[in-house]
Design an enzyme around this catalytic site. Sequence first.
Site, PDB file in Angstrom:
ATOM      1  N   GLN A   1       1.039   0.690 -12.804  1.00 15.16           N
ATOM      2  CA  GLN A   1       0.965   0.664 -14.269  1.00 15.16           C
ATOM      3  C   GLN A   1       1.917  -0.356 -14.884  1.00 15.16           C
ATOM      4  OE1 GLN A   1       1.248   5.205 -14.625  1.00 15.16           O
ATOM      5  NE2 GLN A   1       0.010   4.635 -16.394  1.00 15.16           N
TER       6      GLN A   1
ATOM      7  N   HIS B   1      -2.797  13.014 -10.534  1.00 20.72           N
ATOM      8  CA  HIS B   1      -3.052  11.939 -11.509  1.00 20.72           C
ATOM      9  C   HIS B   1      -2.310  10.662 -11.091  1.00 20.72           C
ATOM     10  CE1 HIS B   1      -3.412  10.483 -15.878  1.00 20.72           C
ATOM     11  NE2 HIS B   1      -2.566   9.629 -15.332  1.00 20.72           N
ATOM     12  N   GLU B   2      -1.025  10.824 -10.707  1.00 17.11           N
ATOM     13  CA  GLU B   2      -0.218   9.643 -10.357  1.00 17.11           C
ATOM     14  C   GLU B   2      -0.652   9.025  -9.029  1.00 17.11           C
ATOM     15  OE1 GLU B   2       1.384   8.377 -12.703  1.00 17.11           O
ATOM     16  OE2 GLU B   2       1.362  10.141 -13.974  1.00 17.11           O
TER      17      GLU B   2
ATOM     18  N   CYS C   1      -2.741   9.371 -20.423  1.00 17.05           N
ATOM     19  CA  CYS C   1      -2.233   8.354 -19.511  1.00 17.05           C
ATOM     20  C   CYS C   1      -1.640   7.219 -20.338  1.00 17.05           C
ATOM     21  CB  CYS C   1      -3.378   7.831 -18.647  1.00 17.05           C
ATOM     22  SG  CYS C   1      -2.868   6.596 -17.459  1.00 17.05           S
TER      23      CYS C   1
ATOM     24  N   HIS D   1      -3.537   6.767  -9.381  1.00 15.88           N
ATOM     25  CA  HIS D   1      -3.190   5.409  -9.833  1.00 15.88           C
ATOM     26  C   HIS D   1      -2.955   4.480  -8.642  1.00 15.88           C
ATOM     27  CE1 HIS D   1      -2.912   5.421 -14.187  1.00 15.88           C
ATOM     28  NE2 HIS D   1      -2.185   6.523 -14.195  1.00 15.88           N
TER      29      HIS D   1
ATOM     30  N   GLY E   1       4.795  10.875 -16.475  1.00 17.70           N
ATOM     31  CA  GLY E   1       4.571  10.319 -15.142  1.00 17.70           C
ATOM     32  C   GLY E   1       4.265   8.841 -15.249  1.00 17.70           C
TER      33      GLY E   1
END
Length: 176
Positions: free
Chosen positions: A56, A141-142, A99, A145, A51
């Site tokens: 990021q 999780h994504e 991550c 971000h 992912g």
Amino acid sequence: MSAAQMAIRPILTIPDPLLRKKAKSIERVDAELRRLIDDMLTTMYDAPGIGLAAPQIGISRRLIVMDPAKDEAPRTPVIMVNPEILERSDELRVHEEGCLSIPDFTAEIERPAKTRVSYIDREGKPLEVELTGIWSTLVQHEIDHLNGVLFIDYLSRLKRDMVVRKYTKQKRAEAL
Ligand code: NI
């Protein structure tokens, strides 16, 4: 598009402040956005990771790409523009998370086992899905971000500070 036109973008690692910024919504799905999506996929597969969120790679926009399939499986990534969690189950699920922005560190994290998510796909079509298993963990999780949240934020403060200190020191050493 040929592979040569797609670029691997550098992935930011902690404690980069851009990873802590809330990302802005995307206004339109156009050719430029699709180029960014292609770069994100190339970057994710190259890393390799399952992912990647736009912040990021230093782009503070609400865009995520995911593909939890193993190497042998055909690539069927899911791309989500402006994803939003509509519902979370009370039932929880523990998964060992990692991550790309926190290399070589994993921890068991508990999150809702099921999530209902709305998003816009690569063609600009609005969709809604219910996700379970690894997909539920991954999408949470994504999306975190996009809100400047990292999975280490779910650890105890002591443990999180230890991780951040380790990477801060490492970066300082690299800079010397
Ligand atoms: Ni991550």
